[in-house]
Design a protein around this motif. Structure first.
Motif, short mmCIF file in Angstrom:
data_model
loop_
_atom_site.label_atom_id
_atom_site.label_comp_id
_atom_site.label_asym_id
_atom_site.label_seq_id
_atom_site.Cartn_x
_atom_site.Cartn_y
_atom_site.Cartn_z
N THR A 1 9.86 -43.39 56.09
CA THR A 1 9.03 -44.19 55.19
C THR A 1 9.84 -45.42 54.79
O THR A 1 10.99 -45.29 54.38
N ASP A 2 9.25 -46.61 54.93
CA ASP A 2 9.99 -47.82 54.59
C ASP A 2 9.72 -48.27 53.16
O ASP A 2 8.93 -47.64 52.43
N PHE B 1 5.05 -47.83 54.17
CA PHE B 1 4.55 -47.42 55.48
C PHE B 1 5.31 -46.20 55.97
O PHE B 1 6.53 -46.12 55.81
N THR B 2 4.60 -45.26 56.58
CA THR B 2 5.26 -44.15 57.25
C THR B 2 5.25 -44.44 58.74
O THR B 2 4.29 -45.03 59.27
N HIS B 3 6.32 -44.05 59.39
CA HIS B 3 6.48 -44.25 60.82
C HIS B 3 6.79 -42.89 61.43
O HIS B 3 7.91 -42.40 61.34
N THR C 1 4.89 -44.07 68.35
CA THR C 1 5.00 -44.07 66.89
C THR C 1 3.67 -44.43 66.26
O THR C 1 3.01 -45.39 66.69
N HIS D 1 2.07 -45.73 62.89
CA HIS D 1 2.41 -46.46 61.67
C HIS D 1 1.23 -46.34 60.71
O HIS D 1 0.10 -46.74 61.06
N ARG E 1 -0.22 -46.26 56.38
CA ARG E 1 -0.01 -46.60 54.97
C ARG E 1 -1.13 -45.99 54.16
O ARG E 1 -2.31 -46.15 54.51
#
Length: 69
Positions: A22-23, A27-29, A47, A49, A51
């Motif tokens: 999670t950035d 956002f989760t990746h 991946t 991506h 949110r």
């Protein structure tokens, strides 16, 4: 699963979860690795991506494998 639909995975193919980040923007990746009949396909990762639970984009490398014994 969104990857199964988007990539058109066959019955013998799987995308298995490998890693989740999670950035700072929320956002989760979620990274997935590709398997064919239980055998990992080297360098084939995708991946998702997302949110707030909604998929924003997909990226990665998918290898089409067919009729491998």
């Amino acid at each position: 699963m969104v990857l199964r639909q988007q990539l058109g995975l066959g019955q013998n193919e799987q995308m298995r979860p490998a890693h989740l980040d999670t950035d700072e923007l929320g956002f989760t990746h979620q990274k997935f690795e590709q398997f064919y009949q239980g055998v990992k396909i080297e360098h084939a990762t995708y991946t998702v991506h997302a949110r707030r639970g909604a998929v924003e984009s997909l990226s990665g490398d998918y290898e089409k494998v067919d009729k491998l014994s």
